[in-house]
Design a protein around this motif. Structure first.
Motif, short mmCIF file in Angstrom:
data_model
loop_
_atom_site.label_atom_id
_atom_site.label_comp_id
_atom_site.label_asym_id
_atom_site.label_seq_id
_atom_site.Cartn_x
_atom_site.Cartn_y
_atom_site.Cartn_z
N ARG A 100 -8.95 0.35 1.91
CA ARG A 100 -8.68 -0.92 1.60
C ARG A 100 -7.48 -0.69 0.20
O ARG A 100 -7.73 -0.29 -0.66
CB ARG A 100 -9.85 -1.72 1.20
N LEU A 101 -6.37 -1.71 0.59
CA LEU A 101 -5.45 -1.80 -0.58
C LEU A 101 -5.81 -2.84 -1.44
O LEU A 101 -6.63 -3.73 -1.04
CB LEU A 101 -4.04 -1.94 0.19
N PRO A 102 -5.44 -2.90 -2.73
CA PRO A 102 -5.51 -3.94 -3.63
C PRO A 102 -4.70 -5.23 -2.88
O PRO A 102 -3.85 -5.04 -2.16
CB PRO A 102 -4.84 -3.65 -4.90
N ARG A 103 -5.35 -6.28 -3.29
CA ARG A 103 -4.72 -7.63 -2.52
C ARG A 103 -4.46 -8.66 -3.72
O ARG A 103 -5.11 -9.09 -4.32
CB ARG A 103 -5.78 -8.22 -1.80
N ALA A 104 -3.06 -8.90 -3.71
CA ALA A 104 -2.61 -9.86 -4.76
C ALA A 104 -2.92 -11.33 -4.52
O ALA A 104 -2.67 -11.47 -3.16
CB ALA A 104 -1.05 -9.69 -4.91
N GLU A 105 -3.37 -12.09 -5.16
CA GLU A 105 -3.25 -13.53 -5.01
C GLU A 105 -2.82 -14.31 -6.00
O GLU A 105 -2.88 -14.25 -7.08
CB GLU A 105 -4.85 -13.80 -4.75
N GLY A 106 -2.37 -15.64 -5.59
CA GLY A 106 -2.12 -16.45 -6.41
C GLY A 106 -0.44 -15.95 -7.04
O GLY A 106 0.22 -15.25 -6.81
N ASP A 107 -0.38 -16.80 -8.28
CA ASP A 107 1.19 -16.25 -8.94
C ASP A 107 1.10 -15.29 -9.91
O ASP A 107 0.07 -14.54 -10.24
CB ASP A 107 1.48 -17.57 -10.09
N LEU A 108 1.85 -14.39 -9.90
CA LEU A 108 2.17 -13.02 -10.15
C LEU A 108 3.20 -12.96 -11.39
O LEU A 108 4.40 -13.51 -11.22
CB LEU A 108 2.41 -11.97 -9.38
N GLY A 109 2.96 -12.55 -12.41
CA GLY A 109 3.87 -11.96 -13.39
C GLY A 109 4.25 -10.48 -13.29
O GLY A 109 3.46 -9.64 -12.49
N MET A 110 5.46 -9.97 -13.98
CA MET A 110 5.77 -8.47 -13.63
C MET A 110 4.53 -7.68 -14.30
O MET A 110 4.59 -6.57 -13.60
CB MET A 110 7.08 -8.52 -14.36
N ASP A 111 3.87 -8.19 -15.29
CA ASP A 111 2.89 -7.34 -15.79
C ASP A 111 1.61 -7.10 -14.55
O ASP A 111 1.01 -6.01 -14.54
CB ASP A 111 2.09 -7.78 -16.95
#
Length: 370
Positions: A100-111
């Motif tokens: 299982r990979l990490p799963r990004a959600e919502g708004d993201l900044g470069m950090d």
């Protein structure tokens, strides 16, 4: 194969209106016509019976040049869809374990993207601060097939894909298999960055699918690739002090990342300003390094697809038999599963074979796919 209806009809020795009617479903598709088409194109008959994968259009990350024709785009997308269908079927048959990979959600900044790259290293069993020795095998070890792609032309030969981008990635839905593909290996540093870039799409965009067509998606995937290949903490050490081109060449040898990508990484992290980046790029151009950089990074070789075929069909798999079983043109299957040392790829325990499925579908849909 890039054939028009007329070209397909001529090759198969049937009329163009007949092919058109069969594609539209206004006339029944006959075994005789399918046999003619299969023989003319080198396509296995099973291709017309297999259930095509339901791959939503907003789960295919693929960038093309502005001047790329709709026909070229359709060919690439159809090829990637067939590659995904076969890969997902083999994963199910051979029961490859997937991480299982990490799963990004919502708004993201470069950090946020920098941290997600670190979490992806954790998931793949890689040290956060080390060199990624083999990007493709890191993905394959997590059950993500990485495959080279070619287009199959009207003569059944493979031709290189030139559509303005180096790779593509796709998935079907949450919990389903994922696929990374590259269109031309080129230099090893380019291939490694392409693989990391597409891995970035698989982490950043499954839960943010609406962004795939936005320019920000490519910016995010590029930032992820840089962070994955050269973590920020190590980059701070690498970019400490004034750097000349020869210093970037030494870093390329160490990290397996192109000089151009390293310059951009240094700029992204604030170690060089825009003026210095422009100066470095002018120096690259003056030396002819924009097209051919010094320091050779050898291309990586994928192994998972071949390993799955070997597990399914034995140590010396018959590609003709496999092509018939998975319903794919043998030239395309050979490109997906290059003949490399499968023992170097991920090791999995043998598992019972599960049938790919034998559901019949409207043959007109498969004619359209061809």
């Amino acid at each position: 194969m890039g054939l028009t209806q007329g070209e397909l009809a001529q090759a198969a020795g049937v009329s163009q209106p007949l092919v058109s009617q069969m594609q539209r479903g206004t006339r029944a598709v006959t075994d005789d016509v399918l046999t003619r088409i299969a023989q003319a194109t080198g396509t296995p008959m099973s291709f017309f019976e297999i259930d095509p994968v339901d791959l939503p259009t907003d789960t295919l990350a693929f960038r093309k040049k502005a001047g790329t024709s709709a026909r070229e785009v359709e060919r690439v997308e159809a090829t990637v869809r067939e590659a995904y269908r076969v890969a997902a079927g083999l994963i199910a048959e051979t029961r490859v374990r997937r991480t299982r990979l990490p799963r990004a959600e919502g708004d993201l900044g470069m950090d946020d993207i920098e941290e997600l790259a670190g979490l992806t290293r954790d998931a793949l069993g890689l040290a956060r601060d080390g060199v990624v020795g083999h990007v493709i095998r890191a993905c394959e070890g997590a059950g993500i097939p990485v495959v080279p792609l070619v287009l199959v032309d009207a003569q059944g030969n493979g031709e290189e894909i030139v559509v303005g981008h180096s790779g593509a990635s796709c998935w079907r839905g949450a919990g389903d298999p994922m696929l990374v593909s590259y269109f031309s290996a080129g230099s090893g540093d380019r291939q490694r960055f392409t693989t990391a870039h597409e891995l970035g799409h698989l982490v950043l965009h499954p839960a943010r699918r609406g962004l795939l067509d936005a320019p920000t998606a490519e910016v995010e995937a590029h930032r992820f690739a840089g962070a994955f290949l050269l973590p920020r903490e190590r980059a701070a050490e690498a970019f400490d002090g004034p750097l000349m081109l020869r210093d970037f060449a030494a870093l390329k040898k160490r990290w397996g990342v192109s000089i151009q990508a390293l310059i951009n990484r240094a700029h992204d992290l604030g170690h060089v300003d825009a003026a210095r980046r422009e100066s470095l790029y002018k120096q690259l151009s003056a030396r002819g390094w924009r097209a051919a950089e010094p320091v050779t990074v050898h291309p990586e070789q994928p192994a998972l697809m071949r390993a799955m075929l070997t597990r399914r069909y034995g140590e010396q798999p018959s590609l003709l038999q496999a092509a018939e079983d998975v319903a794919l043109h043998p030239v395309l299957l050979r490109s997906l599963a290059p003949d490399v040392d499968a023992a170097a790829g991920p090791r999995r325990e043998n598992a019972p074979v599960i049938s790919l499925g034998e559901r019949r579908i409207g043959r007109e849909n498969r004619l359209r796919a061809l």
